[in-house]
Design an enzyme around this catalytic site. Structure first.
Site, PDB file in Angstrom:
ATOM      1  CB  CYS A  13      -0.444   2.839   3.701  1.00 23.99           C
ATOM      2  SG  CYS A  13       0.038   1.939   5.200  1.00 23.99           S
ATOM      3  CG  HIS A  50       2.866  -0.185   2.479  1.00 23.26           C
ATOM      4  ND1 HIS A  50       2.425   1.063   2.857  1.00 23.26           N
ATOM      5  CD2 HIS A  50       2.910  -0.165   1.115  1.00 23.26           C
ATOM      6  CE1 HIS A  50       2.229   1.815   1.776  1.00 23.26           C
ATOM      7  NE2 HIS A  50       2.506   1.083   0.713  1.00 23.26           N
ATOM      8  CG  ASN A 101       2.234   1.715  -2.915  1.00 22.73           C
ATOM      9  OD1 ASN A 101       1.653   1.941  -1.862  1.00 22.73           O
ATOM     10  ND2 ASN A 101       3.550   1.563  -2.973  1.00 22.73           N
TER      11      ASN A 101
END
Length: 531
Positions: free
Chosen positions: A333, A475, A495
């Site tokens: 990520c 994240h 995202n």
């Protein structure tokens, strides 16, 4: 004549009855490809499943990464790339084998013949609808019952990733694994293997929400869990693990049903993490690595003035945001948040949107604690870009969903470069808002460990249980704008879990809510070189 008609009828009947059954094998070898069409990923895969001896062999990208599970010996070997070299690690402990075949064939419905990959196939399907989200699953076999393709439009049955379209193609399949016994020979490279810390099995755990009756008795819950295991191809290595998964399953149903039954600014929907513990979810999707003590940023963006900036910003409207990408089953990520910020700020500065390579960061940015698919930080990414000069484009150095050998010595750079990078004042939402409005998309780290974030579907996410401490952030995402929805302020966040998660891949994160989820705790953006 009547005898001929009778004979013809019997032949026709025999053809109708000669539908091959779904395979169910305790041992098998397969070779093929695992594909994610959304992000043009074609991952060659070779797998040996051996439940008789509780062991498994998995190779991806033609040996680029090899995992050999000796659960009969409580040990696992992994051979994979670390920058320019291949290394071997060993991990103690047990786990669950990855089975790419349906474990409960009787729960699948036969739906006729078709052609797949040039082969006439017999198809079996499942359709699963949960809280407004429907998944379609098809398993195709040839006339001899040999697997041809597993098509998943929903959750990844095999490796337990977020909802998307996944295609597992079988090129070779056999239940005789005797010819592949040498695959279980310990590689010479592993003679000096380093021991990695034991962790939860990264392949365990898919999802389900079988009904929403919170008053169900234990027997009813047990029956639902049985359906869940059949529908989602679940296998557990022991009764103790089964009991633990059952507890997680009931907890997940309760979380979603309880939340959606009350008034809230956001709604939840089931996905593939329902039988995972929080620890497992964090290991699978958001691996944490040691935080660097020094980030190397050139300066701090401390301008909190909101007087001269727009009330609403969405950098997609200026074509300065690439389409939603998909990290797949890799804890990368941090690379997507970093490239997203560099893509966006370069677009704002130079008027050109260039999609950059996350894979180059995965393979090469092994700096200050970052570990490719094992997690990392935006600061590592930007330091690497400054060191190397320029990232390659995504098309020249495509994403693999896997650590690879670093190719920065040979790949053609994109020409997108930076002179440094800036940290936004930690904890200041107004400074983050100002940075987004005046410089472009900003890489931010958030706390995504709260149970319901993994099930987010729509609305302004504002769970007060979400933490904002630096050590709580797990994240990396991309803040591309801000605004107000139904009276609630939000940051518009991109995202990297494909468009099948959230609102086509985006989430409204609460703004002006005491730095909820740490949206402004660790925000960073690069300073592009002006052309």
């Amino acid at each position: 004549m009547n005898k001929f008609i009778l004979l013809l009828s019997l032949v026709t009947l025999s053809c109708v009855l000669a539908v091959p059954q779904l395979p169910a094998a305790q041992q098998y070898y397969m070779k093929g490809s695992f594909n994610i069409p959304y992000f043009n990923i074609v991952e060659p895969i070779e797998l040996i499943y051996d439940s008789v001896n509780n062991r498994q062999y998995i190779s991806v990208y033609n040996g680029m990464d090899i995992t050999i599970n000796f659960y009969n010996q409580d040990n696992t070997y992994n051979v994979g790339p670390v920058k320019y070299d291949m290394v071997c690690t060993t991990t103690p402990g047990n786990g669950s084998l990855v089975n790419v075949l349906p474990t409960e064939p009787s729960s699948w419905v036969y739906n006729g013949t078709s052609t797949v990959n040039g082969v006439q196939v017999f198809g079996y399907s499942q359709k699963i609808t949960q809280y407004g989200r429907t998944g379609f699953y098809n398993f195709y076999v040839d006339a001899n019952g040999v697997p041809v393709q597993f098509y998943m439009d929903g959750v990844d049955y095999v490796f337990g990733s977020h909802p998307d379209v996944y295609v597992l193609n079988f090129d070779i399949y056999t239940t005789d694994i005797s010819s592949y016994e040498s695959y279980f020979d310990i590689p010479v490279l592993c003679n000096n293997a380093k021991e990695a810390p034991a962790k939860e099995n990264q392949f365990d755990g898919l999802f389900s929400s079988i009904g929403d009756n919170l008053l169900a008795k234990e027997e009813q819950a047990s029956n639902l869990f049985k359906e869940y295991k059949a529908q989602y191809n679940k296998e557990y290595s022991s009764q103790d693990e089964h009991d633990e998964r059952f507890i997680n399953f009931k907890a997940a149903r309760k979380i979603i049903a309880t939340h959606n039954a009350k008034e809230s600014s956001y709604k939840l929907g089931m996905n593939h993490y329902a039988d995972l513990s929080n620890k497992e979810f964090n290991t699978l999707v958001k691996p944490k690595v040691a935080r660097p003590s020094v980030t190397g940023a050139d300066s701090v963006h401390d301008d909190e003035s909101l007087r001269s900036i727009p009330s609403t910003v969405d950098w997609r409207n200026q074509n300065c945001v690439t389409p939603v990408k998909d990290q797949g089953i890799c804890g990368s990520c941090w690379t997507f948040g970093s490239t997203g910020s560099l893509e966006g700020t370069n677009c704002v500065t130079n008027g050109e949107l260039v999609s950059l390579s996350e894979q180059q960061l995965v393979d090469c940015a092994i700096l200050t604690g970052s570990q490719g698919c094992g997690g990392g930080f935006a600061s590592s990414a930007f330091q690497y870009v400054m060191e190397i000069g320029s990232l390659a484009t995504e098309s020249n150095y495509p994403y693999l969903m896997q650590n690879g050998l670093c190719r920065d010595r040979t790949v053609t750079p994109s020409g997108v470069s930076i002179t440094g990078y800036v940290n936004v004042t930690s904890g200041s939402e107004s400074a983050l808002q100002n940075a987004i409005a005046t410089t472009g998309p900003v890489a931010i780290a958030i706390d995504a460990s709260v149970d319901d974030f993994r099930y987010y579907m729509s609305g302004v996410y504002n769970n007060p249980a979400c933490k904002n401490g630096l050590d709580d952030l797990d994240h990396e995402v991309l803040a591309i704008g801000y605004g107000t929805y139904q009276g609630q302020d939000y940051f518009l966040v991109k995202n990297s879990w494909s468009t099948n998660w959230g609102m086509d891949g985006y989430v409204y994160m609460a703004r002006n809510d005491n730095n909820l989820c740490g949206v402004s705790s660790q925000a960073t953006y690069p300073i592009p070189t002006k052309n």
